[in-house]
Design an enzyme around this catalytic site. Structure first.
Site, PDB file in Angstrom:
ATOM      1  N   CYS A   1      45.815  32.962  23.206  1.00 14.96           N
ATOM      2  CA  CYS A   1      46.531  33.794  24.387  1.00 14.96           C
ATOM      3  C   CYS A   1      48.022  33.066  23.898  1.00 14.96           C
ATOM      4  O   CYS A   1      49.129  32.792  24.522  1.00 14.96           O
ATOM      5  CB  CYS A   1      46.097  32.621  25.627  1.00 14.96           C
ATOM      6  SG  CYS A   1      45.385  31.146  25.315  1.00 14.96           S
TER       7      CYS A   1
ATOM      8  N   LYS B   1      30.888  33.706  34.150  1.00 13.45           N
ATOM      9  CA  LYS B   1      30.649  34.651  33.275  1.00 13.45           C
ATOM     10  C   LYS B   1      30.933  34.721  32.045  1.00 13.45           C
ATOM     11  O   LYS B   1      32.622  35.157  32.071  1.00 13.45           O
ATOM     12  CB  LYS B   1      30.873  35.759  34.601  1.00 13.45           C
ATOM     13  CG  LYS B   1      29.789  37.362  33.903  1.00 13.45           C
ATOM     14  CD  LYS B   1      31.100  38.215  34.191  1.00 13.45           C
ATOM     15  CE  LYS B   1      32.279  38.576  33.460  1.00 13.45           C
ATOM     16  NZ  LYS B   1      31.803  39.447  32.371  1.00 13.45           N
TER      17      LYS B   1
ATOM     18  N   GLU C   1      52.498  40.905  25.653  1.00 16.46           N
ATOM     19  CA  GLU C   1      51.634  40.463  24.243  1.00 16.46           C
ATOM     20  C   GLU C   1      50.375  41.182  23.422  1.00 16.46           C
ATOM     21  O   GLU C   1      49.853  42.008  24.433  1.00 16.46           O
ATOM     22  CB  GLU C   1      49.813  39.281  25.081  1.00 16.46           C
ATOM     23  CG  GLU C   1      49.420  38.772  24.096  1.00 16.46           C
ATOM     24  CD  GLU C   1      48.668  37.942  25.541  1.00 16.46           C
ATOM     25  OE1 GLU C   1      47.857  38.402  26.321  1.00 16.46           O
ATOM     26  OE2 GLU C   1      48.087  36.837  25.107  1.00 16.46           O
TER      27      GLU C   1
ATOM     28  N   GLU D   1      44.114  30.187  33.686  1.00 15.64           N
ATOM     29  CA  GLU D   1      45.473  30.529  32.721  1.00 15.64           C
ATOM     30  C   GLU D   1      45.247  31.602  31.122  1.00 15.64           C
ATOM     31  O   GLU D   1      43.916  32.649  30.748  1.00 15.64           O
ATOM     32  CB  GLU D   1      44.387  29.579  31.806  1.00 15.64           C
ATOM     33  CG  GLU D   1      44.949  28.811  30.678  1.00 15.64           C
ATOM     34  CD  GLU D   1      45.113  29.729  29.123  1.00 15.64           C
ATOM     35  OE1 GLU D   1      46.360  30.354  29.003  1.00 15.64           O
ATOM     36  OE2 GLU D   1      44.033  29.323  28.290  1.00 15.64           O
TER      37      GLU D   1
HETATM   38  P1  TAP Z   1      40.320  40.542  30.343  1.00 17.89           P
HETATM   39  O1  TAP Z   1      39.804  42.190  30.901  1.00 17.89           O
HETATM   40  O2  TAP Z   1      40.814  40.258  31.697  1.00 17.89           O
HETATM   41  O3  TAP Z   1      38.306  39.409  30.554  1.00 17.89           O
HETATM   42  C1  TAP Z   1      38.933  38.083  30.702  1.00 17.89           C
HETATM   43  C2  TAP Z   1      36.939  37.759  31.647  1.00 17.89           C
HETATM   44  O4  TAP Z   1      37.429  38.755  32.949  1.00 17.89           O
HETATM   45  C3  TAP Z   1      36.455  38.858  31.527  1.00 17.89           C
HETATM   46  O5  TAP Z   1      34.469  37.588  31.018  1.00 17.89           O
HETATM   47  C4  TAP Z   1      36.231  40.056  32.133  1.00 17.89           C
HETATM   48  O6  TAP Z   1      35.205  40.549  31.138  1.00 17.89           O
HETATM   49  C5  TAP Z   1      36.432  39.213  33.345  1.00 17.89           C
HETATM   50  N1  TAP Z   1      36.847  39.978  34.259  1.00 17.89           N
HETATM   51  C6  TAP Z   1      37.748  42.036  34.032  1.00 17.89           C
HETATM   52  N2  TAP Z   1      37.500  42.836  34.529  1.00 17.89           N
HETATM   53  C7  TAP Z   1      37.472  41.350  36.415  1.00 17.89           C
HETATM   54  C8  TAP Z   1      36.897  41.748  37.681  1.00 17.89           C
HETATM   55  N3  TAP Z   1      37.717  42.547  38.207  1.00 17.89           N
HETATM   56  N4  TAP Z   1      36.829  40.086  38.203  1.00 17.89           N
HETATM   57  C9  TAP Z   1      35.818  39.616  37.464  1.00 17.89           C
HETATM   58  N5  TAP Z   1      35.971  38.919  36.033  1.00 17.89           N
HETATM   59  C10 TAP Z   1      36.529  40.471  35.615  1.00 17.89           C
HETATM   60  O7  TAP Z   1      40.577  40.749  29.433  1.00 17.89           O
HETATM   61  P2  TAP Z   1      40.282  41.951  28.064  1.00 17.89           P
HETATM   62  O8  TAP Z   1      40.060  43.123  28.750  1.00 17.89           O
HETATM   63  O9  TAP Z   1      39.220  41.448  26.872  1.00 17.89           O
HETATM   64  O10 TAP Z   1      41.426  42.033  26.761  1.00 17.89           O
HETATM   65  C11 TAP Z   1      42.598  43.000  27.553  1.00 17.89           C
HETATM   66  C12 TAP Z   1      44.111  41.696  27.099  1.00 17.89           C
HETATM   67  O11 TAP Z   1      43.680  41.429  27.672  1.00 17.89           O
HETATM   68  C13 TAP Z   1      44.002  41.898  26.036  1.00 17.89           C
HETATM   69  O12 TAP Z   1      44.136  42.750  24.998  1.00 17.89           O
HETATM   70  C14 TAP Z   1      44.740  40.593  25.553  1.00 17.89           C
HETATM   71  O13 TAP Z   1      45.852  41.203  25.591  1.00 17.89           O
HETATM   72  C15 TAP Z   1      44.008  39.936  26.570  1.00 17.89           C
HETATM   73  N6  TAP Z   1      43.402  38.639  26.504  1.00 17.89           N
HETATM   74  C16 TAP Z   1      44.111  37.484  26.578  1.00 17.89           C
HETATM   75  C17 TAP Z   1      42.687  36.094  26.640  1.00 17.89           C
HETATM   76  C18 TAP Z   1      44.335  34.883  27.162  1.00 17.89           C
HETATM   77  S1  TAP Z   1      42.740  33.826  26.792  1.00 17.89           S
HETATM   78  N7  TAP Z   1      45.542  34.689  27.446  1.00 17.89           N
HETATM   79  C19 TAP Z   1      42.037  36.433  27.157  1.00 17.89           C
HETATM   80  C20 TAP Z   1      41.591  37.931  26.416  1.00 17.89           C
HETATM   81  C21 TAP Z   1      42.220  38.869  26.358  1.00 17.89           C
HETATM   82  P3  TAP Z   1      34.464  41.726  30.939  1.00 17.89           P
HETATM   83  O14 TAP Z   1      34.770  41.072  29.538  1.00 17.89           O
HETATM   84  O15 TAP Z   1      32.721  41.098  30.741  1.00 17.89           O
HETATM   85  O16 TAP Z   1      34.959  42.882  31.252  1.00 17.89           O
END
Ligand code: TAP
Length: 496
Positions: A286, A177, A385, A252
């Site tokens: 990240c 996904k 972060e 990760e």
């Molecule tokens: P997350 O919520 O962690 O999203 C990452 C992935 O997890 C997306 O595909 C998301 O889906 C999915 N996801 C969310 N809730 C889930 C659940 N209950 N069960 C399974 N999968 C789920 O990150 P975000 O909301 O996009 O960003 C929030 C913060 O996370 C950012 O501000 C940043 O600080 C951090 N972030 C960190 C990284 C890395 S690489 N460390 C990457 C992204 C974000 P959807 O997006 O489709 O809802």
């Protein structure tokens, strides 16, 4: 542009017919509407992946046979590199040369794991030396089963490659996904895999929200292993779901990575690497080196140079030539980063440059690259972060102090050190509590080398041979080879 779900080798509409909009962060325009999968679609996909794994023979193929598919996918990506890179910019906002680099890396990742799959054919087992010579024993590695992979929006195709390539190379089947914000290139990956003739069910790509489609993947009993990249709170939910069913899990997560610059470093080079470490991909990385510690003797000169160069960064639509900083990925991310800067200001930090919207941009989630100084050590901007183009810079006196400050974090993903004194640089590298350490650079990432964090930055390692191990189980096969009967219950004389 694709918009449907790719399940069991078919493009299908979601069972409940849901959709979500894809927004170009540079223009705020809706550029596509894609399918929003629900638990029902996930169930169909997991069952297809199970069948492909349990009955259709994907894990039984030789590594060389699977490698052929992986190489065909790599070629398919390369053949459409320019088009896919452009799509990545429209979806994510990053500058085109960065997207181009990501797509090339994604293709390279498939080639790399093709090579590892082939190597496993030559080395299928490891003989175990036993103290008891009545037995022989060997260890073999086998694929874990069905992998459920969930990825973020910062490197959409590359993060897909980091999961799909090793999983397929290992002999697993996979349900992936992508992030709801950036699903377009993952759908192109499905199309490329389909053209490469990948058997039905081996790779399934479902778009949709994390809370619905993502949650359904992590909860599904038919999934053997969860692989996740993203935020800590969601990582924690994934680990909890894995704990419930004893699924294998690799995470990760985020970081707040330090960059220690010693007084003997070349200031221009240090500024260049510090900027690369925090402004690349709009700082939505990240491993971004977001806490910079600079030795006192060069602090003022370093800071002046950093501010000068930061103010020169060309901001704009990632498709325009010469742009080095695009918009943030979404309105939500833009507002979160602005709020983090505001909260740092309220806590007493100085915004040395940036911190606001650039002039002349009415639309798009644009933010000037930002340098913060005088950031209190207990302030969120120093501790949490931010995931945006925001760097905190702070002076230090002695090496011990720098190491202590660098390690004073609940994260431990990456760390960097810059010094002309190689002995010192190696000593500091050894002292960092982080999974990835850079000396005299920041961020270069190689498919061959392990990637992952200490502490709350994650569990397990991606990339290299470690990435393949994420998708493998170890089986012991022990054989009784003695001529003598065992004779525990049925004594030889009694049996006569
Ligand atoms: P997350 O919520 O962690 O999203 C990452 C992935 O997890 C997306 O595909 C998301 O889906 C999915 N996801 C969310 N809730 C889930 C659940 N209950 N069960 C399974 N999968 C789920 O990150 P975000 O909301 O996009 O960003 C929030 C913060 O996370 C950012 O501000 C940043 O600080 C951090 N972030 C960190 C990284 C890395 S690489 N460390 C990457 C992204 C974000 P959807 O997006 O489709 O809802």
């Amino acid at each position: 542009m694709r918009s449907e779900l790719y399940i069991d080798g078919q493009w299908v509409k979601p069972i409940k017919g849901g959709t979500c909009d894809v927004v170009n962060p540079a223009t705020e325009e809706v550029i596509q509407t894609i399918a929003a999968a629900t638990a029902e679609d996930v169930d169909v996909a997991v069952k297809a992946a199970r069948r492909a794994f349990d009955k259709d023979g994907w894990p039984k193929l030789s590594g060389a046979q699977r490698a052929q598919y992986l190489r065909a996918i790599a070629s398919g990506i390369r053949a459409r590199q320019a088009e896919i890179a452009r799509l990545e910019v429209l979806d994510n906002g990053k500058p085109l040369p960065e997207a181009d680099w990501d797509i090339a890396d994604a293709a390279g990742c498939f080639d790399f794991y093709a090579g590892l799959a082939e190597q496993r054919d030559n080395n299928p087992e490891e003989t175990i030396a036993l103290a008891d010579d009545r037995f022989t024993s060997k260890a073999v590695k086998e694929p874990v089963g069905v992998a459920g992979a969930i990825i973020p929006w910062n490197y959409p195709l590359l993060m897909a490659a980091w999961k799909v390539a090793p999983a397929l190379a290992a002999g697993c089947t996979i349900v992936l996904k992508p992030a709801e914000l950036t699903s377009l290139t993952a759908l192109e990956l499905a199309a490329i895999a389909d053209e490469a003739g990948l058997p039905p069910g081996v790779l399934n790509i479902l778009t949709g929200s994390g809370s619905v489609a993502g949650q359904a993947i992590i909860d599904h009993k038919g999934v053997d292993k969860l692989a996740f990249t993203g935020s800590g709170p969601v990582g924690s939910k994934i680990m909890a779901a894995a704990a419930r069913d004893i699924k294998r899990v690799s995470l990760e997560l985020g970081g707040k990575s330090p960059f220690v610059v010693f007084e003997d470093a070349d200031i221009d080079e240090a500024v260049e690497w510090v900027m690369f470490g925090i402004f690349w991909n709009q700082g939505q990385v990240c491993s971004a080196t977001s806490r910079v510690l600079v030795q006192e003797a060069i602090y003022e000169r370093f800071l002046a140079r950093l501010i000068e160069e930061t103010n020169r960064i060309r901001i704009g639509n990632g498709l325009e030539e010469g742009v080095l900083l695009g918009p943030l990925v979404s309105k939500r991310q833009y507002e979160q980063v602005l709020a983090a800067i505001e909260s740092a200001r309220n806590a007493g930090a100085t915004v040395a440059c940036g911190g606001n919207r650039p002039e002349g941009f009415d639309k798009g989630y644009y933010l000037r690259p930002t340098v913060l100084t005088d950031v209190p050590l207990d302030c969120d901007a120093w501790v949490e972060e931010i995931f945006g183009p925001v760097v905190c810079v702070r002076p230090f006196k002695m090496e011990e102090e720098a190491i202590e400050l660098a390690n004073d974090s609940r994260f431990g993903l990456a760390a960097a050190v810059m010094s002309r004194d190689d002995v010192r640089a190696e000593r500091v590298a050894a002292a960092f509590r982080a999974g990835i350490v850079w000396i005299n650079c920041s961020q270069p990432t190689f498919t061959e080398a392990p990637w992952g964090g200490y502490k709350e930055s994650g569990i397990g390692r991606e990339l290299g041979r470690w990435g393949l191990d994420n998708y493998l189980e170890t089986k012991q096969i022990t054989k009784y080879v003695s001529e003598d009967p065992w004779g525990w219950y049925i004594k030889p004389e009694a049996a006569e």
